[in-house]
Enzyme design. Structure first.
Site, PDB file in Angstrom:
ATOM      1  N   LYS A   1      -9.909   3.421  17.508  1.00 58.80           N
ATOM      2  CA  LYS A   1     -10.560   2.786  16.276  1.00 58.80           C
ATOM      3  C   LYS A   1      -9.978   1.565  15.859  1.00 58.80           C
ATOM      4  CE  LYS A   1     -10.541   3.101  11.305  1.00 58.80           C
ATOM      5  NZ  LYS A   1     -10.019   3.926  10.108  1.00 58.80           N
TER       6      LYS A   1
ATOM      7  N   ASP B   1      -7.511  -6.047   1.712  1.00 58.92           N
ATOM      8  CA  ASP B   1      -8.564  -5.415   0.651  1.00 58.92           C
ATOM      9  C   ASP B   1      -9.686  -5.071   1.841  1.00 58.92           C
ATOM     10  OD1 ASP B   1      -9.111  -4.159  -1.580  1.00 58.92           O
ATOM     11  OD2 ASP B   1     -10.564  -5.850  -1.950  1.00 58.92           O
TER      12      ASP B   1
ATOM     13  N   THR C   1       0.797  -1.272  -0.070  1.00 60.62           N
ATOM     14  CA  THR C   1      -0.021   0.111  -0.041  1.00 60.62           C
ATOM     15  C   THR C   1       0.929   1.086   0.048  1.00 60.62           C
ATOM     16  OG1 THR C   1      -1.875   1.088   1.232  1.00 60.62           O
ATOM     17  CG2 THR C   1      -0.158   0.191   2.504  1.00 60.62           C
TER      18      THR C   1
ATOM     19  N   ASN D   1      -1.079   4.004   1.111  1.00 62.43           N
ATOM     20  CA  ASN D   1      -1.956   4.727   1.841  1.00 62.43           C
ATOM     21  C   ASN D   1      -1.330   5.066   3.216  1.00 62.43           C
ATOM     22  OD1 ASN D   1      -3.841   5.219   3.919  1.00 62.43           O
ATOM     23  ND2 ASN D   1      -5.474   4.423   2.410  1.00 62.43           N
TER      24      ASN D   1
ATOM     25  N   PHE E   1     -10.137   8.170   7.691  1.00 56.83           N
ATOM     26  CA  PHE E   1     -10.164   8.267   6.272  1.00 56.83           C
ATOM     27  C   PHE E   1     -11.346   7.592   5.684  1.00 56.83           C
ATOM     28  CE2 PHE E   1      -8.717   4.197   4.683  1.00 56.83           C
ATOM     29  CZ  PHE E   1      -8.311   3.737   5.950  1.00 56.83           C
ATOM     30  N   GLY E   2     -11.550   7.582   4.426  1.00 57.41           N
ATOM     31  CA  GLY E   2     -12.394   7.002   3.597  1.00 57.41           C
ATOM     32  C   GLY E   2     -13.886   7.151   4.241  1.00 57.41           C
ATOM     33  N   TYR E   3     -14.756   6.207   4.523  1.00 53.41           N
ATOM     34  CA  TYR E   3     -16.164   6.280   5.088  1.00 53.41           C
ATOM     35  C   TYR E   3     -16.141   6.522   6.682  1.00 53.41           C
ATOM     36  CZ  TYR E   3     -17.306   4.082   0.616  1.00 53.41           C
ATOM     37  OH  TYR E   3     -17.538   3.887  -0.781  1.00 53.41           O
ATOM     38  N   ASP E   4     -15.124   6.767   7.115  1.00 53.61           N
ATOM     39  CA  ASP E   4     -14.970   6.823   8.836  1.00 53.61           C
ATOM     40  C   ASP E   4     -16.071   8.058   9.465  1.00 53.61           C
ATOM     41  OD1 ASP E   4     -13.365   5.031   9.399  1.00 53.61           O
ATOM     42  OD2 ASP E   4     -11.536   6.321   9.562  1.00 53.61           O
TER      43      ASP E   4
ATOM     44  N   LYS F   1      -3.007   3.943   6.458  1.00 49.47           N
ATOM     45  CA  LYS F   1      -2.779   2.299   6.907  1.00 49.47           C
ATOM     46  C   LYS F   1      -1.596   1.904   7.116  1.00 49.47           C
ATOM     47  CE  LYS F   1      -6.162   0.682   3.232  1.00 49.47           C
ATOM     48  NZ  LYS F   1      -5.960  -0.283   2.028  1.00 49.47           N
TER      49      LYS F   1
END
Ligand code: IMP
Length: 196
Positions: A177, A74, A13, A15, A154-157, A18
């Site tokens: 988290k 993933d 990754t 990211n 990040f993302g849908y958090d 991550k």
């Protein structure tokens, strides 16, 4: 006293969020290299229709082309009222080149007027190690909020309310988290396997 070098492993990754999460979880036990650390700038195709399949594609890609043992994850957000969507397509839910904000907007729109808002995040980690392949899974239950909350993560958090805390992931500290998240759970199984 001389410091012993930690075993190195590639996390397929780039990211930063991550990498930070993984490095915090592995701290003192493993040195985690990113794709750019090994000069891999490939756009690794994620063409499978399962989380397992995509994680394996990424881990094998690095092992086969760069020779490093590697792990790849993933993740998908599965929303019950949308028959499991966005699922394996979570990253590009709102179309090619979309941003996390686009994905959140689309998901909130699809969920408009829906009372049944349960969902879960699932992560699969694939590991290539000494010629063998292993899979580790983690998941977390929650609900899709009706509007974004918080600024962390990040993302849908901002729209995923974790059942265990009643808070959006984006309202929780990274440690809080990690303690309950899909990836935290999968990562701990992975680390237990590697270290114990
Ligand atoms: P990936 O497989 O980890 O790249 O994740 C697929 C999609 O899920 C991306 O859009 C990510 O932003 C999103 N995602 C992955 N992990 C998380 C998370 O911990 N919180 C919120 N969104 C996530």
């Amino acid at each position: 006293m001389m410091k012993t070098a930690l075993p190195k492993i590639v996390f397929a990754t780039n990211n930063e969020h991550k990498l930070e999460e993984a490095r915090a979880l592995c701290s003192g036990a493993l040195e985690i290299l990113s794709l750019s650390d090994i000069n891999c700038h490939d756009d690794i195709p994620e063409t499978a229709d399962t989380l397992e399949g995509n994680a394996l594609i990424k881990a094998r890609w690095v092992k086969e082309r760069y020779g490093f043992d590697c792990f790849a994850d993933d993740t998908g957000l599965m929303v019950d009222a949308l028959d499991g969507a966005p699922g394996v397509y979570s990253a590009r839910y709102a179309g090619p080149g979309c941003t996390p904000a686009d994905n959140i907007r689309l998901l909130l729109k699809e969920m408009e007027g829906k009372n049944e808002r349960t969902a879960h995040f699932a992560t699969v980690i694939a590991l290539t190690l000494n010629g063998e392949e292993h899979l580790f899974k983690g998941s977390v239950d929650g609900e899709i909020a009706t509007e974004p909350h918080g600024t962390a993560g990040f993302g849908y958090d901002p729209i995923f309310i974790a059942s265990e805390t009643g808070k959006a992931f984006a309202e929780m500290s990274p440690d809080a988290k990690n303690a309950i998240s899909h990836r935290g759970r999968a990562m701990r199984k992975f680390i237990d396997f590697l270290i114990h």
